[in-house]
Design a protein around this motif. Structure first.
Motif, PDB file in Angstrom:
ATOM      1  N   ILE A   1       0.857  -1.207   0.000  1.00  0.00           N
ATOM      2  CA  ILE A   1       0.000   0.000   0.000  1.00  0.00           C
ATOM      3  C   ILE A   1       0.884   1.245   0.000  1.00  0.00           C
ATOM      4  O   ILE A   1       0.666   2.185  -0.775  1.00  0.00           O
ATOM      5  CB  ILE A   1      -0.918   0.037   1.257  1.00  0.00           C
ATOM      6  CG1 ILE A   1      -1.746  -1.239   1.365  1.00  0.00           C
ATOM      7  CG2 ILE A   1      -1.802   1.284   1.275  1.00  0.00           C
ATOM      8  CD1 ILE A   1      -2.705  -1.474   0.267  1.00  0.00           C
ATOM      9  N   GLN A   2       1.892   1.209   0.867  1.00  0.00           N
ATOM     10  CA  GLN A   2       2.753   2.377   0.999  1.00  0.00           C
ATOM     11  C   GLN A   2       3.527   2.662  -0.295  1.00  0.00           C
ATOM     12  O   GLN A   2       3.553   3.791  -0.765  1.00  0.00           O
ATOM     13  CB  GLN A   2       3.752   2.145   2.126  1.00  0.00           C
ATOM     14  CG  GLN A   2       3.863   3.329   3.039  1.00  0.00           C
ATOM     15  CD  GLN A   2       4.132   2.877   4.468  1.00  0.00           C
ATOM     16  OE1 GLN A   2       4.624   1.773   4.705  1.00  0.00           O
ATOM     17  NE2 GLN A   2       3.820   3.725   5.408  1.00  0.00           N
TER      18      GLN A   2
ATOM     19  N   SER B   1       2.775   1.668  -3.318  1.00  0.00           N
ATOM     20  CA  SER B   1       1.845   2.058  -4.389  1.00  0.00           C
ATOM     21  C   SER B   1       1.501   3.534  -4.270  1.00  0.00           C
ATOM     22  O   SER B   1       1.422   4.245  -5.275  1.00  0.00           O
ATOM     23  CB  SER B   1       0.546   1.243  -4.317  1.00  0.00           C
ATOM     24  OG  SER B   1       0.828  -0.129  -4.431  1.00  0.00           O
ATOM     25  N   SER B   2       1.294   3.997  -3.045  1.00  0.00           N
ATOM     26  CA  SER B   2       0.953   5.419  -2.905  1.00  0.00           C
ATOM     27  C   SER B   2       2.185   6.292  -3.129  1.00  0.00           C
ATOM     28  O   SER B   2       2.085   7.360  -3.726  1.00  0.00           O
ATOM     29  CB  SER B   2       0.242   5.703  -1.584  1.00  0.00           C
ATOM     30  OG  SER B   2       1.146   5.862  -0.550  1.00  0.00           O
ATOM     31  N   ASP B   3       3.370   5.826  -2.726  1.00  0.00           N
ATOM     32  CA  ASP B   3       4.593   6.603  -2.996  1.00  0.00           C
ATOM     33  C   ASP B   3       4.812   6.769  -4.504  1.00  0.00           C
ATOM     34  O   ASP B   3       5.277   7.802  -4.961  1.00  0.00           O
ATOM     35  CB  ASP B   3       5.829   5.907  -2.408  1.00  0.00           C
ATOM     36  CG  ASP B   3       5.833   5.940  -0.890  1.00  0.00           C
ATOM     37  OD1 ASP B   3       5.029   6.706  -0.303  1.00  0.00           O
ATOM     38  OD2 ASP B   3       6.616   5.180  -0.275  1.00  0.00           O
TER      39      ASP B   3
ATOM     40  N   ALA C   1       2.536   6.997  -6.600  1.00  0.00           N
ATOM     41  CA  ALA C   1       1.361   7.709  -7.124  1.00  0.00           C
ATOM     42  C   ALA C   1       0.464   6.826  -7.987  1.00  0.00           C
ATOM     43  O   ALA C   1       0.116   7.179  -9.122  1.00  0.00           O
ATOM     44  CB  ALA C   1       1.797   8.961  -7.887  1.00  0.00           C
TER      45      ALA C   1
ATOM     46  N   PHE D   1      -7.104   2.941  -5.501  1.00  0.00           N
ATOM     47  CA  PHE D   1      -7.209   1.669  -4.795  1.00  0.00           C
ATOM     48  C   PHE D   1      -8.643   1.194  -4.971  1.00  0.00           C
ATOM     49  O   PHE D   1      -9.583   1.967  -4.711  1.00  0.00           O
ATOM     50  CB  PHE D   1      -6.922   1.825  -3.292  1.00  0.00           C
ATOM     51  CG  PHE D   1      -5.480   2.117  -2.953  1.00  0.00           C
ATOM     52  CD1 PHE D   1      -4.454   1.322  -3.460  1.00  0.00           C
ATOM     53  CD2 PHE D   1      -5.137   3.156  -2.103  1.00  0.00           C
ATOM     54  CE1 PHE D   1      -3.124   1.568  -3.136  1.00  0.00           C
ATOM     55  CE2 PHE D   1      -3.807   3.410  -1.770  1.00  0.00           C
ATOM     56  CZ  PHE D   1      -2.804   2.626  -2.295  1.00  0.00           C
TER      57      PHE D   1
ATOM     58  N   LYS E   1      -6.132   4.036   4.540  1.00  0.00           N
ATOM     59  CA  LYS E   1      -6.111   5.499   4.696  1.00  0.00           C
ATOM     60  C   LYS E   1      -4.930   5.942   5.559  1.00  0.00           C
ATOM     61  O   LYS E   1      -4.288   6.952   5.289  1.00  0.00           O
ATOM     62  CB  LYS E   1      -7.418   5.986   5.322  1.00  0.00           C
ATOM     63  CG  LYS E   1      -8.520   6.114   4.277  1.00  0.00           C
ATOM     64  CD  LYS E   1      -9.863   6.230   4.896  1.00  0.00           C
ATOM     65  CE  LYS E   1     -10.289   7.652   5.145  1.00  0.00           C
ATOM     66  NZ  LYS E   1     -11.718   7.707   5.506  1.00  0.00           N
TER      67      LYS E   1
ATOM     68  N   ALA F   1      -1.674   5.324   3.327  1.00  0.00           N
ATOM     69  CA  ALA F   1      -1.509   6.148   2.125  1.00  0.00           C
ATOM     70  C   ALA F   1      -1.775   7.616   2.422  1.00  0.00           C
ATOM     71  O   ALA F   1      -1.650   8.457   1.522  1.00  0.00           O
ATOM     72  CB  ALA F   1      -2.438   5.650   1.023  1.00  0.00           C
TER      73      ALA F   1
ATOM     74  N   SER G   1      -3.771  10.030   0.012  1.00  0.00           N
ATOM     75  CA  SER G   1      -3.265  10.578  -1.253  1.00  0.00           C
ATOM     76  C   SER G   1      -3.827   9.872  -2.493  1.00  0.00           C
ATOM     77  O   SER G   1      -3.673  10.365  -3.601  1.00  0.00           O
ATOM     78  CB  SER G   1      -1.739  10.484  -1.263  1.00  0.00           C
ATOM     79  OG  SER G   1      -1.352   9.123  -1.159  1.00  0.00           O
ATOM     80  N   VAL G   2      -4.460   8.716  -2.307  1.00  0.00           N
ATOM     81  CA  VAL G   2      -4.962   7.940  -3.456  1.00  0.00           C
ATOM     82  C   VAL G   2      -6.472   7.718  -3.269  1.00  0.00           C
ATOM     83  O   VAL G   2      -6.895   7.288  -2.197  1.00  0.00           O
ATOM     84  CB  VAL G   2      -4.250   6.550  -3.504  1.00  0.00           C
ATOM     85  CG1 VAL G   2      -4.771   5.708  -4.657  1.00  0.00           C
ATOM     86  CG2 VAL G   2      -2.740   6.710  -3.582  1.00  0.00           C
TER      87      VAL G   2
END
Ligand SMILES: CC(C)=CCC/C(C)=C/CC/C(C)=C/CC/C(C)=C/COP(=O)(O)OP(=O)(O)O
Ligand SMILES: O=P(O)(O)OC[C@@H](O)CO
Ligand SMILES: [Mg+2]
Length: 259
Positions: free
Chosen positions: A41-42, A44-46, A48, A52, A72, A75, A78-79
């Motif tokens: 998750i982390q 993927s959000s880093d 961008a 999800f 939430k 991330a 941010s997504v």
């Protein structure tokens, strides 16, 4: 209540630009079995990731809420988080939107309209953005959970004309986002011919998933006309796949030079 249309507008805008998006499918039932869940998750959000998607064929509400809260937190909002529900039991205010799926490839009234009637009163009171979506299950070579749970027959893999007829019927009923799904863990992803044909005839944002477990398969689906690709099993088995596919998409999108 005015729910806004940011997510749908984003999908339309990205389609207009020709840019490619990626969604990670997170199954709340599997989160405790995955040792690298938090890192996935982390990262993927880093990197961008665009969306999800959260849901599964068999998910209970408590697990869903816990999963959404964990995403939430990891991330940091941010997504966009979009529910991908298997039933009306999978609703939660913790998400930003919901794919309001009607399983138009099947003839199971519960999944064409039944679950929707059950969900509508809660959705009317919620702030979730509702994204009406024509959901089409396509044969991917093996039996999948969705096929079994929905008790429907998927569209044959090699019959793009049937997929086009189904999507057009959905379009004429007012649906304006389509999802071609070979099912989670499909051996064969949706064919390029089918993606191309459905995209050409609807002109609406097209989500494609099921069996996309390599960069080569992702490139092929995007090239054929998919707008949003969904990866679930592929990322569970190989956590670096998301970074690899996202890197490709970001380079591709940058080359479009959209302003
Ligand atoms: C609109 C509302 C409230 C509900 C819609 C209900 C419909 C039409 C559901 C379609 C049929 C269905 C069971 C969809 C589930 C789709 C989904 C989230 C699949 C994810 O994969 P899994 O089927 O969980 O795969 P695994 O077996 O790999 O866990
Ligand atoms: O798990 P995979 O095979 O990536 O499929 C994702 C999704 O489209 C299934 O509904
Ligand atoms: Mg599942």
């Amino acid at each position: 209540m005015n729910k806004g249309s940011e997510l749908r507008d984003l999908l339309l805008q990205r389609k207009k630009e020709g840019s490619k998006s990626l969604a990670l499918l997170i199954d709340p039932e599997k989160m405790d079995q995955q040792t690298s869940f938090d890192e996935l998750i982390q990262s993927s959000s880093d990197f961008a990731i665009d969306f999800f998607f959260v849901g599964g064929s068999l998910v209970n509400r408590d697990k869903l809420t816990a999963c959404l809260q964990r995403i939430k937190r990891l991330a940091a909002g941010s997504v966009p988080i979009i529910l991908f529900p298997g039933s009306a039991m999978q609703l939660s205010e913790e998400a930003d939107g919901i794919l309001f799926l009607s399983l138009i490839s099947g003839r199971n009234p519960e999944l064409l309209i039944g679950q929707h009637v059950l969900a509508a009163p809660s959705l009317a009171k919620s702030a979730l953005e509702i994204i009406p979506t024509g959901y089409m299950l396509v044969n991917g070579g093996n039996a999948t959970s969705v096929e079994y749970i929905s008790q429907t027959i998927p569209i044959p893999h090699d019959k793009p004309d049937l997929a086009v007829a189904t999507a057009l019927a959905g379009k004429y009923l007012g649906l304006s986002v389509f999802y071609l799904d070979a099912g989670s863990g499909a051996e064969l992803p949706v064919s390029s011919e089918m993606i191309h044909a459905v995209n050409r005839h609807t002109g609406y944002p097209l989500i494609v998933g099921g069996g996309i477990n390599s960069l080569a398969r992702a490139k092929q689906a995007w090239k054929a006309g998919a707008d949003v690709l969904v990866i679930g099993n592929g990322a569970e088995k190989n956590p670096s796949l998301i970074a690899e596919v996202l890197h490709y998409a970001k380079c591709y999108n940058a080359s479009l030079n959209v302003n």
